[in-house]
Write a protein that holds these residues in place. Structure first.
Motif, PDB file in Angstrom:
ATOM      1  N   ASP A 123      10.416  26.805  23.596  1.00 34.18           N
ATOM      2  CA  ASP A 123      10.573  28.239  23.844  1.00 34.18           C
ATOM      3  C   ASP A 123       9.231  28.883  24.176  1.00 34.18           C
ATOM      4  N   LEU A 124       8.190  28.485  23.458  1.00 37.70           N
ATOM      5  CA  LEU A 124       6.859  29.039  23.723  1.00 37.70           C
ATOM      6  C   LEU A 124       6.347  28.630  25.096  1.00 37.70           C
ATOM      7  N   GLU A 125       6.563  27.384  25.466  1.00 34.00           N
ATOM      8  CA  GLU A 125       6.148  26.911  26.795  1.00 34.00           C
ATOM      9  C   GLU A 125       6.903  27.659  27.883  1.00 34.00           C
ATOM     10  N   TYR A 126       8.191  27.864  27.685  1.00 33.53           N
ATOM     11  CA  TYR A 126       8.990  28.611  28.645  1.00 33.53           C
ATOM     12  C   TYR A 126       8.469  30.042  28.767  1.00 33.53           C
ATOM     13  N   PHE A 127       8.169  30.668  27.624  1.00 38.94           N
ATOM     14  CA  PHE A 127       7.610  32.023  27.624  1.00 38.94           C
ATOM     15  C   PHE A 127       6.303  32.068  28.426  1.00 38.94           C
ATOM     16  N   ARG A 128       5.423  31.093  28.172  1.00 38.84           N
ATOM     17  CA  ARG A 128       4.135  31.071  28.858  1.00 38.84           C
ATOM     18  C   ARG A 128       4.317  30.869  30.362  1.00 38.84           C
ATOM     19  N   MET A 129       5.183  29.950  30.747  1.00 37.04           N
ATOM     20  CA  MET A 129       5.410  29.701  32.169  1.00 37.04           C
ATOM     21  C   MET A 129       6.008  30.929  32.853  1.00 37.04           C
ATOM     22  N   ALA A 130       6.935  31.602  32.188  1.00 34.02           N
ATOM     23  CA  ALA A 130       7.536  32.807  32.761  1.00 34.02           C
ATOM     24  C   ALA A 130       6.491  33.907  32.920  1.00 34.02           C
ATOM     25  N   ARG A 131       5.618  34.054  31.941  1.00 30.30           N
ATOM     26  CA  ARG A 131       4.539  35.049  32.037  1.00 30.30           C
ATOM     27  C   ARG A 131       3.590  34.721  33.171  1.00 30.30           C
ATOM     28  N   ASP A 132       3.205  33.452  33.274  1.00 32.19           N
ATOM     29  CA  ASP A 132       2.292  33.043  34.348  1.00 32.19           C
ATOM     30  C   ASP A 132       2.919  33.298  35.711  1.00 32.19           C
ATOM     31  N   LYS A 133       4.215  33.036  35.832  1.00 30.00           N
ATOM     32  CA  LYS A 133       4.915  33.267  37.095  1.00 30.00           C
ATOM     33  C   LYS A 133       4.916  34.751  37.427  1.00 30.00           C
ATOM     34  N   ASP A 134       5.219  35.611  36.445  1.00 32.39           N
ATOM     35  CA  ASP A 134       5.228  37.055  36.658  1.00 32.39           C
ATOM     36  C   ASP A 134       3.850  37.575  37.005  1.00 32.39           C
ATOM     37  N   ASP A 135       2.815  37.053  36.365  1.00 35.46           N
ATOM     38  CA  ASP A 135       1.454  37.516  36.635  1.00 35.46           C
ATOM     39  C   ASP A 135       0.993  37.141  38.035  1.00 35.46           C
ATOM     40  N   ASN A 136       1.521  36.056  38.581  1.00 37.16           N
ATOM     41  CA  ASN A 136       1.126  35.619  39.906  1.00 37.16           C
ATOM     42  C   ASN A 136       2.033  36.148  41.009  1.00 37.16           C
ATOM     43  N   TYR A 137       3.095  36.870  40.633  1.00 37.94           N
ATOM     44  CA  TYR A 137       4.028  37.414  41.605  1.00 37.94           C
ATOM     45  C   TYR A 137       3.395  38.570  42.335  1.00 37.94           C
ATOM     46  N   MET A 138       3.451  38.517  43.658  1.00 42.37           N
ATOM     47  CA  MET A 138       2.891  39.589  44.469  1.00 42.37           C
ATOM     48  C   MET A 138       3.996  40.091  45.407  1.00 42.37           C
ATOM     49  N   PRO A 139       4.490  41.315  45.178  1.00 41.60           N
ATOM     50  CA  PRO A 139       5.554  41.825  46.058  1.00 41.60           C
ATOM     51  C   PRO A 139       5.045  42.007  47.479  1.00 41.60           C
ATOM     52  N   ARG A 140       5.948  41.875  48.431  1.00 42.76           N
ATOM     53  CA  ARG A 140       5.560  42.025  49.850  1.00 42.76           C
ATOM     54  C   ARG A 140       5.809  43.422  50.325  1.00 42.76           C
TER      55      ARG A 140
END
Length: 101
Positions: A84-101
């Protein structure tokens, strides 16, 4: 503004109570005291459900605590819910790297 985990760790490491912490439980307490308000503010827009935000804040507090214990003290703790913690971290990293167009 979102702060990186490295910035959050630095805030804890600079705290005088952390420097005096002599046990894992004391480190956990310092992390919670120092970061709880910041993380609540950081995750406020992540969900409209209070229980979901509370879970995110708790997971983030736990992640930071485990990171500090490992990186600073060399203590490796693996909780039962590490997935669960790894999933949380990966989801956060994905959101932090998301750049809307």
């Amino acid at each position: 503004m979102r702060q990186s985990d490295e910035e959050l760790v630095r805030i804890v490491l600079d705290d005088e109570d952390f420097k005096k912490a002599a046990s894992i439980n004391e480190v956990k307490g310092v992390v919670r005291r120092v970061l709880r308000k910041r993380l609540i503010d950081m995750h406020i827009e992540d969900s409209s459900e209070v229980s979901v935000r509370q879970c995110m804040v708790n997971r983030h507090l736990e992640w930071i605590t485990l990171k500090i214990l490992l990186d600073v003290d060399g203590i490796l703790l693996i909780p039962e819910h590490i997935d669960d913690l790894e999933y949380f971290r990966m989801a956060r990293d994905k959101d932090d790297n998301y750049m809307p167009r």
